[in-house]
Structure formats: structure tokens, C-alpha cells
Motif scaffolding. Sequence first.
Motif, mmCIF file in Angstrom:
data_model
loop_
_atom_site.group_PDB
_atom_site.id
_atom_site.type_symbol
_atom_site.label_atom_id
_atom_site.label_comp_id
_atom_site.label_asym_id
_atom_site.label_seq_id
_atom_site.Cartn_x
_atom_site.Cartn_y
_atom_site.Cartn_z
ATOM 1 N N LEU A 31 -8.806 -1.975 12.173
ATOM 2 C CA LEU A 31 -9.052 -1.242 10.923
ATOM 3 C C LEU A 31 -8.321 0.094 10.888
ATOM 4 N N ILE A 32 -8.310 0.800 12.031
ATOM 5 C CA ILE A 32 -7.640 2.104 12.070
ATOM 6 C C ILE A 32 -6.143 1.939 11.850
ATOM 7 N N VAL A 33 -5.521 0.984 12.549
ATOM 8 C CA VAL A 33 -4.081 0.775 12.399
ATOM 9 C C VAL A 33 -3.752 0.281 10.991
ATOM 10 N N PHE A 34 -4.578 -0.614 10.466
ATOM 11 C CA PHE A 34 -4.328 -1.112 9.106
ATOM 12 C C PHE A 34 -4.380 0.025 8.088
ATOM 13 N N CYS A 35 -5.404 0.866 8.184
ATOM 14 C CA CYS A 35 -5.549 1.965 7.227
ATOM 15 C C CYS A 35 -4.447 3.007 7.400
ATOM 16 N N GLU A 36 -4.069 3.278 8.658
ATOM 17 C CA GLU A 36 -3.041 4.296 8.904
ATOM 18 C C GLU A 36 -1.688 3.849 8.369
ATOM 19 N N THR A 37 -1.408 2.558 8.435
ATOM 20 C CA THR A 37 -0.113 2.062 7.971
ATOM 21 C C THR A 37 -0.153 1.544 6.540
ATOM 22 N N GLY A 38 -1.346 1.195 6.051
ATOM 23 C CA GLY A 38 -1.424 0.512 4.761
ATOM 24 C C GLY A 38 -1.933 1.321 3.591
ATOM 25 N N LEU A 39 -2.540 2.468 3.842
ATOM 26 C CA LEU A 39 -3.084 3.257 2.744
ATOM 27 C C LEU A 39 -2.430 4.632 2.733
ATOM 28 N N LEU A 80 0.170 -6.179 8.184
ATOM 29 C CA LEU A 80 -0.651 -6.272 6.972
ATOM 30 C C LEU A 80 -0.701 -4.930 6.247
ATOM 31 N N GLY A 81 -0.822 -3.843 7.027
ATOM 32 C CA GLY A 81 -0.849 -2.516 6.432
ATOM 33 C C GLY A 81 0.453 -2.190 5.738
ATOM 34 N N ASP A 82 1.561 -2.441 6.408
ATOM 35 C CA ASP A 82 2.877 -2.162 5.829
ATOM 36 C C ASP A 82 3.101 -2.943 4.542
ATOM 37 N N ASN A 83 2.728 -4.219 4.562
ATOM 38 C CA ASN A 83 2.952 -5.046 3.376
ATOM 39 C C ASN A 83 2.046 -4.651 2.218
ATOM 40 N N THR A 84 0.826 -4.227 2.540
ATOM 41 C CA THR A 84 -0.055 -3.708 1.496
ATOM 42 C C THR A 84 0.585 -2.496 0.835
ATOM 43 N N ASN A 85 1.098 -1.591 1.647
ATOM 44 C CA ASN A 85 1.757 -0.379 1.158
ATOM 45 C C ASN A 85 2.995 -0.718 0.334
ATOM 46 N N TYR A 86 3.787 -1.650 0.830
ATOM 47 C CA TYR A 86 5.020 -2.055 0.148
ATOM 48 C C TYR A 86 4.716 -2.592 -1.245
ATOM 49 N N PHE A 87 3.737 -3.490 -1.344
ATOM 50 C CA PHE A 87 3.462 -4.128 -2.628
ATOM 51 C C PHE A 87 2.736 -3.198 -3.600
ATOM 52 N N ILE A 88 1.997 -2.226 -3.078
ATOM 53 C CA ILE A 88 1.440 -1.200 -3.962
ATOM 54 C C ILE A 88 2.582 -0.405 -4.593
ATOM 55 N N GLY A 89 3.557 -0.013 -3.754
ATOM 56 C CA GLY A 89 4.717 0.712 -4.257
ATOM 57 C C GLY A 89 5.517 -0.125 -5.248
ATOM 58 N N LYS A 90 5.710 -1.399 -4.944
ATOM 59 C CA LYS A 90 6.474 -2.271 -5.826
ATOM 60 C C LYS A 90 5.752 -2.480 -7.155
ATOM 61 N N PHE A 91 4.425 -2.592 -7.104
ATOM 62 C CA PHE A 91 3.631 -2.749 -8.326
ATOM 63 C C PHE A 91 3.827 -1.548 -9.247
ATOM 64 N N LEU A 92 3.790 -0.355 -8.675
ATOM 65 C CA LEU A 92 3.984 0.850 -9.478
ATOM 66 C C LEU A 92 5.403 0.914 -10.033
ATOM 67 N N ALA A 93 6.374 0.498 -9.215
ATOM 68 C CA ALA A 93 7.762 0.514 -9.676
ATOM 69 C C ALA A 93 7.958 -0.434 -10.853
ATOM 70 N N GLN A 94 7.287 -1.590 -10.800
ATOM 71 C CA GLN A 94 7.417 -2.571 -11.878
ATOM 72 C C GLN A 94 6.773 -2.080 -13.176
ATOM 73 N N LYS A 95 5.808 -1.172 -13.035
ATOM 74 C CA LYS A 95 5.223 -0.583 -14.241
ATOM 75 C C LYS A 95 6.212 0.345 -14.910
ATOM 76 N N GLY A 96 7.239 0.746 -14.133
ATOM 77 C CA GLY A 96 8.343 1.499 -14.708
ATOM 78 C C GLY A 96 8.105 2.982 -14.804
#
Length: 215
Positions: A31-39, A80-96
Motif C-alpha cells: 500500500l505504501i509503495v502503491f500510494c507513493e508511486t500512484g497518487l 500498478l501505482g505508476d500506471n494509475t498515475n499515467y492514466f490519470i494524467g492521460k485522462f486529464l490530457a484527453q479532456k484538453g
Amino acid sequence: MEIIDFVLHIDKHLEAFISSYGTLVYLLLFLIVFCETGLVVTPFLPGDSLLFAAGALAANPINNLNVGIIIVILIIAALLGDNTNYFIGKFLAQKGEGAKLFGIFTIRKDYLDKTHTFYEKNGPRTIILARFVPIVRTFAPFVAGVGSMTYSKYITYCIAGAILWVTLLTITGYAFGNIPWIKQNFELVVFGIILVSLLPIVFEFIKNKRKQTKS
């Protein structure tokens, strides 16, 4: 102040958790590693020092921990953390242009274009180097997503970085973490780990400065 104490004495806190909950510490580490890398809101959580401490605790038979299991679990958590972060960023980018992060930071089109260009050119090196730098490793996947870095390229270097990061620091802790001086001066070891982790940024800064001077 509590988070600072937790980071500096992560070994003691993990030992206390193990004495109370045993192998549930695997879940805590995950949980610590996931949160540190994913949020992007939790870059202050321990990463490097956590891996080192986990390896050191696994080396002590009394804790009944398996270093191989720790490495596998934490590689998965990091990915999992990195990919969560990546797709959050991509989602915002797609909103333009005009999309907001937490209602505060507004995304601009020129920022999206520049970020995309940077990550397509320097993304692989950035993703791997960022993995070893506190705070930066939390934001790098998010920014890669915002810049819409090609996912096949991103995930390749993301996996390589996660394997290198987790394995190197955990095995180092397993090999040296139970040396008496290190156990008695763990705060100094944490500071040392942080200092070494910042070296990639320093080297890149000096390298870029030299390029600018020559040009």
C-alpha cells in the motif's frame, strides 16, 4: 513531524507492525509503495528507505519475511501505482485545454504539446532515472500521461525501472541492513539514501548547463 519520524525510523515502525500483525506487513508495504508511486498527493511517503528497511527486516529470521516475496510484491505495487498515475494524467490530457487537477492546476494546450514532445524524445531515460529520485518518481508517470507518451514505450521502461529500483534497494538492505552500525544509525542511512537518490538530478542539471554553455 509524524511523517518525518516515520520516514527516519521506518525500520522501527515496521518492526513494531510485524510484532503486532506478522506477515500483514506485506500488505502495508504494498500500500505504501502503491500510494507513493500512484497518487500525486502522496509524494512524501517513504520509498527508497522503505525498500532498504524491508530488505533488512527480511534478512533477520525472527521476522519470518521472505525477501523474494517482498521484491515481487513491491514491483507489482510500483507498476500498478505508476500506471494509475499515467492514466490519470492521460485522462486529464484527453479532456484538453482548461482541464483542472484538483480544481487548482489548469492544463494549457501549449503545456500539453511541449510535454508530449519532451516525453517522446526523452521519456525512456526520464522514466528510469525518475524512479530513483524521491518526489520526482511520483510525478513523472503523471506527467508522462499528461504528455500522452506512447504507452508501449512508457510501459517498457516503467517495468525496467520498477525491477531495477525495487530489486537494487531491497537486496542492498538485505545484504547490509543488519550491520550493527547501520541499525544504530538508521537515520543517517536514510539521509544518505536520499542524498544518493538526488544525484541523477544533479548530474542531469550539470549536463544540461554544460550543453547550454557550449551552445
